[in-house]
Design an enzyme around this catalytic site. Structure first.
Site, PDB file in Angstrom:
ATOM      1  N   ASP A  74      82.058 -12.284  30.905  1.00  0.00           N
ATOM      2  CA  ASP A  74      82.060 -11.549  29.634  1.00  0.00           C
ATOM      3  C   ASP A  74      80.638 -11.367  29.104  1.00  0.00           C
ATOM      4  OD1 ASP A  74      83.268 -10.179  27.567  1.00  0.00           O
ATOM      5  OD2 ASP A  74      83.687 -11.975  26.381  1.00  0.00           O
TER       6      ASP A  74
ATOM      7  N   ARG B 234      77.474  -6.383  25.386  1.00  0.00           N
ATOM      8  CA  ARG B 234      76.461  -6.890  24.449  1.00  0.00           C
ATOM      9  C   ARG B 234      75.099  -7.057  25.118  1.00  0.00           C
ATOM     10  NH1 ARG B 234      79.770 -11.783  22.836  1.00  0.00           N
ATOM     11  NH2 ARG B 234      80.999 -11.039  24.606  1.00  0.00           N
ATOM     12  N   TRP B 235      75.111  -7.414  26.402  1.00  0.00           N
ATOM     13  CA  TRP B 235      73.839  -7.499  27.140  1.00  0.00           C
ATOM     14  C   TRP B 235      73.130  -6.142  27.060  1.00  0.00           C
ATOM     15  CZ3 TRP B 235      71.643  -4.785  31.123  1.00  0.00           C
ATOM     16  CH2 TRP B 235      70.511  -5.362  31.745  1.00  0.00           C
TER      17      TRP B 235
ATOM     18  N   HIS C 120      77.647  -3.160  32.660  1.00  0.00           N
ATOM     19  CA  HIS C 120      78.611  -3.364  33.750  1.00  0.00           C
ATOM     20  C   HIS C 120      77.920  -3.239  35.111  1.00  0.00           C
ATOM     21  CE1 HIS C 120      81.692  -3.598  30.825  1.00  0.00           C
ATOM     22  NE2 HIS C 120      81.748  -2.308  30.530  1.00  0.00           N
TER      23      HIS C 120
ATOM     24  N   LEU D 297      83.998 -18.974  51.907  1.00  0.00           N
ATOM     25  CA  LEU D 297      84.453 -18.862  50.517  1.00  0.00           C
ATOM     26  C   LEU D 297      85.586 -17.835  50.380  1.00  0.00           C
ATOM     27  CD1 LEU D 297      83.533 -19.496  47.415  1.00  0.00           C
ATOM     28  CD2 LEU D 297      82.471 -17.251  47.574  1.00  0.00           C
TER      29      LEU D 297
ATOM     30  N   GLU E   5      88.863 -27.990  33.788  1.00  0.00           N
ATOM     31  CA  GLU E   5      87.784 -28.279  32.829  1.00  0.00           C
ATOM     32  C   GLU E   5      87.199 -26.954  32.341  1.00  0.00           C
ATOM     33  OE1 GLU E   5      87.125 -31.212  31.632  1.00  0.00           O
ATOM     34  OE2 GLU E   5      88.545 -32.202  32.995  1.00  0.00           O
TER      35      GLU E   5
HETATM   36  C1  IPE Z   1      88.068 -10.694  29.247  1.00  0.00           C
HETATM   37  O1  IPE Z   1      87.031 -10.091  28.544  1.00  0.00           O
HETATM   38  C2  IPE Z   1      88.409  -9.903  30.457  1.00  0.00           C
HETATM   39  C3  IPE Z   1      87.363  -9.769  31.462  1.00  0.00           C
HETATM   40  C4  IPE Z   1      86.183 -10.321  31.482  1.00  0.00           C
HETATM   41  C5  IPE Z   1      87.730  -8.945  32.563  1.00  0.00           C
HETATM   42  P1  IPE Z   1      87.310  -9.195  27.255  1.00  0.00           P
HETATM   43  O2  IPE Z   1      85.972  -8.822  26.723  1.00  0.00           O
HETATM   44  O3  IPE Z   1      88.227  -8.097  27.576  1.00  0.00           O
HETATM   45  O4  IPE Z   1      88.055 -10.230  26.294  1.00  0.00           O
HETATM   46  P2  IPE Z   1      88.325 -10.193  24.724  1.00  0.00           P
HETATM   47  O5  IPE Z   1      88.931  -8.868  24.417  1.00  0.00           O
HETATM   48  O6  IPE Z   1      87.016 -10.355  24.035  1.00  0.00           O
HETATM   49  O7  IPE Z   1      89.237 -11.352  24.473  1.00  0.00           O
HETATM   50  C1  IPE Z   2      83.022  -8.017  30.437  1.00  0.00           C
HETATM   51  O1  IPE Z   2      82.067  -7.571  29.546  1.00  0.00           O
HETATM   52  C2  IPE Z   2      83.442  -6.965  31.415  1.00  0.00           C
HETATM   53  C3  IPE Z   2      84.810  -6.475  31.240  1.00  0.00           C
HETATM   54  C4  IPE Z   2      85.675  -6.904  30.363  1.00  0.00           C
HETATM   55  C5  IPE Z   2      85.247  -5.459  32.146  1.00  0.00           C
HETATM   56  P1  IPE Z   2      82.464  -6.791  28.230  1.00  0.00           P
HETATM   57  O2  IPE Z   2      82.495  -5.331  28.524  1.00  0.00           O
HETATM   58  O3  IPE Z   2      83.690  -7.344  27.630  1.00  0.00           O
HETATM   59  O4  IPE Z   2      81.207  -7.113  27.317  1.00  0.00           O
HETATM   60  P2  IPE Z   2      81.221  -7.420  25.763  1.00  0.00           P
HETATM   61  O5  IPE Z   2      82.168  -8.567  25.542  1.00  0.00           O
HETATM   62  O6  IPE Z   2      81.686  -6.177  25.084  1.00  0.00           O
HETATM   63  O7  IPE Z   2      79.814  -7.772  25.457  1.00  0.00           O
HETATM   64 MG    MG Z   3      84.079  -8.797  26.257  1.00  0.00          MG
END
Ligand code: IPE
Ligand code: IPE
Ligand code: MG
Length: 252
Positions: free
Chosen positions: A25, A29-30, A42, A136, A208
């Site tokens: 996740d 934001r990155w 992404h 793996l 964990e």
């Molecule tokens: C969880 O991330 C799903 C993946 C990383 C694929 P999200 O960014 O979708 O999760 P929420 O919506 O913040 O809970």
């Molecule tokens: C995780 O990063 C990737 C997917 C859920 C596909 P996000 O796209 O959720 O990134 P944030 O949480 O918005 O920063």
């Molecule tokens: Mg996210």
């Protein structure tokens, strides 16, 4: 081989987690913190996947499971969803040969029926090509949801017949989409949120949990080592007392 349920049999604990499961996740934001479009995050996230796959293999992790797209991520803007799909396809195209050469077994789990036919085909080819590999096992969870998984397993269990009163945890677990893997030892979520977001609900019973503020594109081998070091400090009691744990270590 079916793996036993951690609530039924106490699993063997090793210093290096056998199975690491990660919610990748923080890509968006990155990117926005760098005044870049979310999708740039992404793309950068795919590079982090490559780094972490190699790092896990080098550390002797046997199963690495990555949450790439949740059953709820369809709620995102259509253009972001389509970029994610395209990235998934290019990553498969570019990486599978190298993974195969590195003895990595690739699995993709989730409700794949909603993906476009070409992507479904590429997934099937990647899995078939690497099925015999013994290094793996890399599992990508795509259009995956923990509730979907439990529900589809339950449907299969019921369809297999037998009296509901006799069903065991193992009976259900063998129909989960990751029945080939032991339950995760270590769960990592990057990006600062402290929630499960419908990831492996059944299997995380005794995993964990480790949360870090690091955004996924910045997560590297060093960050992985911090997570593993934190894991090694934990006392995995599986319901027992600390004293019992000390006794069982003496005995073995
Ligand atoms: C969880 O991330 C799903 C993946 C990383 C694929 P999200 O960014 O979708 O999760 P929420 O919506 O913040 O809970
Ligand atoms: C995780 O990063 C990737 C997917 C859920 C596909 P996000 O796209 O959720 O990134 P944030 O949480 O918005 O920063
Ligand atoms: Mg996210």
């Amino acid at each position: 081989m079916t793996h036993s349920s951690s609530t039924q049999v106490i699993p063997l604990v090793t210093a290096v987690p056998k199975h690491v499961a990660i919610i990748m996740d923080g890509n968006g934001r990155w990117a926005t913190s760098r005044y870049m479009p979310r999708v740039a995050g992404h793309a950068k996230g795919v590079e982090a996947v490559r780094t972490i796959v190699e790092a896990c293999a080098a550390r002797g992790v046997q199963f690495l499971t990555l949450f790439a797209f949740s059953s709820e991520n369809w709620r995102r803007p259509a253009d972001e969803v389509s970029v994610l799909m395209r990235l998934f396809m290019t990553a498969l195209e570019r990486e599978v040969a190298k993974m195969h050469a590195n003895d990595i077994r690739v699995k993709v789990v989730g409700d794949l029926s909603r993906f476009d036919k070409r992507l479904q085909e590429m997934i099937a080819v990647a899995m078939a090509r690497t099925a015999g590999n013994r290094g793996l096992t890399l599992t990508i969870c795509a259009n995956y949801g923990g509730r979907w998984d439990i529900l589809q397993a339950m449907k299969k269990l019921v369809a297999s017949g037998g009296a509901a009163a006799d069903f065991t945890e193992e009976d259900l677990a063998q129909h989960l989409s990751m029945a080939y893997a032991p339950e995760p030892d270590l769960f990592i979520r990057t990006g600062g949120e402290e929630r499960i977001s419908n990831f492996l609900l059944w299997q995380l019973a005794y995993t964990e949990l480790y949360f870090t503020d690091t955004y996924w594109p910045d997560f590297d081998g060093e960050a992985l080592d911090l997570a593993i070091a934190s894991y090694q400090q934990r006392e995995r009691r599986f319901g027992r007392t600390s004293e019992q744990l000390v006794e069982s270590k003496k005995a073995s």
